[in-house]
Scaffold this motif. Structure first.
Motif, short mmCIF file in Angstrom:
data_model
loop_
_atom_site.label_atom_id
_atom_site.label_comp_id
_atom_site.label_asym_id
_atom_site.label_seq_id
_atom_site.Cartn_x
_atom_site.Cartn_y
_atom_site.Cartn_z
N THR A 275 34.28 42.17 41.62
CA THR A 275 34.01 41.57 42.92
C THR A 275 35.26 41.09 43.63
N GLU A 276 36.42 41.09 42.94
CA GLU A 276 37.65 40.63 43.58
C GLU A 276 38.77 41.66 43.54
N GLY A 277 38.80 42.50 42.53
CA GLY A 277 39.85 43.50 42.46
C GLY A 277 41.22 42.87 42.28
N ALA A 278 42.24 43.52 42.86
CA ALA A 278 43.62 43.02 42.80
C ALA A 278 43.94 42.38 44.14
N GLY A 279 44.24 41.08 44.13
CA GLY A 279 44.40 40.33 45.37
C GLY A 279 45.84 40.10 45.76
N GLU A 280 46.04 39.88 47.07
CA GLU A 280 47.38 39.62 47.58
C GLU A 280 47.95 38.34 46.99
N VAL A 281 47.11 37.30 46.86
CA VAL A 281 47.62 36.01 46.38
C VAL A 281 47.19 35.68 44.96
N GLN A 282 46.07 36.25 44.52
CA GLN A 282 45.69 36.02 43.13
C GLN A 282 44.82 37.16 42.63
N THR A 283 44.90 37.40 41.33
CA THR A 283 44.12 38.44 40.68
C THR A 283 43.50 37.90 39.40
N PRO A 284 42.19 37.61 39.41
CA PRO A 284 41.54 37.17 38.18
C PRO A 284 41.31 38.34 37.24
N LEU A 285 41.46 38.10 35.96
CA LEU A 285 41.33 39.14 34.95
C LEU A 285 40.33 38.72 33.89
N SER A 286 39.52 39.68 33.47
CA SER A 286 38.56 39.44 32.40
C SER A 286 38.90 40.35 31.23
N GLY A 287 38.01 40.42 30.26
CA GLY A 287 38.25 41.27 29.11
C GLY A 287 38.62 40.44 27.88
N ALA A 288 38.62 41.12 26.74
CA ALA A 288 38.81 40.43 25.47
C ALA A 288 40.12 39.66 25.39
N ALA A 289 41.18 40.19 26.03
CA ALA A 289 42.49 39.55 25.91
C ALA A 289 42.65 38.35 26.83
N ALA A 290 41.77 38.20 27.81
CA ALA A 290 41.95 37.12 28.78
C ALA A 290 41.85 35.74 28.14
N ALA A 291 40.97 35.60 27.17
CA ALA A 291 40.77 34.29 26.54
C ALA A 291 42.02 33.80 25.83
N GLY A 292 42.88 34.70 25.41
CA GLY A 292 44.08 34.30 24.67
C GLY A 292 45.28 34.01 25.54
N LEU A 293 45.16 34.17 26.84
CA LEU A 293 46.30 33.92 27.73
C LEU A 293 46.37 32.46 28.15
#
Length: 401
Positions: free
Chosen positions: A337-355
């Protein structure tokens, strides 16, 4: 695969630990390996480097210094002039016709530039334009290349490929060559045909089996048709001009285009960086060599990590394939629903929790050279160290488009 991804991430993180994102890097080991692989696929025919896919003078020079590479395909006349004067190449083909009066006047007034740069044409209107800038008797003889349209038209009203030159048939190519031969101040030295529907279209789009089958079928038909038509066009043009080169292809079709007996050289460039669009090719996939890093700046939920920026979108048809891809750590994906944004890019997936805040996320751009329009410099990495930092075209103050 996961182990290799972890090793690459560790190397890039260690090499750039002193830098604050965003920034871009090129892994020289992968860059050189891709260069060698493209040479192998060209099977002895020289590769002309597409500068728009690299956009760094130093890296263009690095590729040209390797066996099998010769000459540059530039995208504007000012860029071609700059490359010649900078000593990068004395053989530069401009890929597109130009209406830049100042640059054409500069080229026409300098015999050294005129001997090193070849202009693209697909009609006599471009000749008229050049003559209006500087008359034939008041300029050096200008080198020309004829752009043969390589699109496939299997049925009336069906067009497969990009819309470039109006010169599609061998007869039309011969007629234009004859017109050039009858004009003072010009010399036709080359013919180019870019089969975008083969070289620039991946035949293995992820999760789209039916589309992949249709693409492969169209590519086979297009290749057979172009093989015959290009050969006939070259023969027709040679009746009026002593051609020095016949150029074709791109990274996605190096092997197939090299197999065409009418072709004397093949263009490539994107394969040096290995952008994501080439992940959808079966024949050959370059090793990813160019990356950009963004920093994690917040954690909206335990399952999401958000980086600052990241919306470095590629040109072309608006589609998910034009979005940058979060690459390292492995297992990240864009939020639909957001894709890659000019000012921010939210990321999901298994690795996101460890960041955590401050961590780097490494992205790959969809197209090769367009990454360089976002940064002034590229950090060149070997192993786990930066061995050089070089300017992009933008970093040298040039905007050639």
């Amino acid at each position: 695969m996961a182990i290799e991804s972890d090793k690459l991430r560790d190397r890039l993180d260690r090499a750039t630990a002193h830098l604050d994102p965003p920034y871009a890097v090129v892994d020289l080991t992968a860059f050189d390996a891709n260069s060698a692989a493209l040479t192998d696929r060209a099977a002895g025919k020289p590769l002309r480097l597409a500068s728009k896919s690299v956009r760094s003078r130093e890296l263009i020079g690095r590729a040209l210094a390797r066996p099998g590479w010769h000459g540059v395909m530039a995208f504007t006349v000012p860029e071609a002039i700059w490359l010649v004067r900078a000593g990068v190449s004395d053989d530069v083909l401009v890929a597109y016709p130009s209406a830049d009066r100042a640059a054409l006047a500069e080229l026409a007034a300098d015999p050294t530039l005129a001997a090193a740069i070849t202009l693209m044409i697909d009609g006599t209107g471009q000749l008229d334009f050049i003559d209006a800038v500087r008359a034939p008797g008041q300029r050096a003889e200008l080198r020309l290349c004829l752009d043969l349209d390589a699109s496939w038209r299997p049925l009336r009203g069906v067009h497969v490929g990009v819309r470039r030159s109006p010169v599609h048939s061998a007869r039309a190519a011969g007629a234009l060559a004859a017109a050039v031969a009858g004009r003072a101040g010009f010399r036709l030295v080359g013919l180019m045909s870019y089969e975008a529907q083969i070289a620039g279209l991946g035949d293995a789009p992820p999760g789209r089996t039916l589309l992949a089958g249709a693409i492969r079928l169209a590519q086979r038909g297009s290749y057979r048709e172009l093989l015959a038509r290009r050969g006939a066009a070259v023969a027709a043009v040679r009746e009026h001009a002593d051609l020095e080169f016949v150029n074709g292809g791109g990274t996605g079709s190096v092997a197939a285009t090299s197999a065409d007996p009418a072709v004397t050289e093949v263009t490539a460039g994107s394969g040096l960086y290995g952008p994501t669009l080439f992940d959808a090719y079966r024949a050959w996939r370059p090793t990813p060599a160019a990356f950009f890093a963004c920093a994690v700046v917040r954690r909206p939920t335990p399952e999401l990590a958000t980086v600052l920026g990241g919306g470095w979108i590629a040109s072309g048809q608006a589609a998910d394939s034009r979005l940058p891809r979060p690459w390292l750590p492995a297992g990240l994906k864009l939020v639909a629903t957001e894709g890659a944004g000019e000012v921010q890019t939210p990321l999901s997936g298994a690795a996101a929790a460890g960041l955590k805040v401050g961590d780097r996320v490494w992205f790959r751009h969809a197209k090769a050279g367009e990454l360089c329009e976002r940064v002034n410099e590229l950090h060149l990495v070997e192993g786990d160290a930066i061995v050089a930092t070089v300017p992009t075209y933008r970093g040298e103050g040039h905007a050639f488009l």
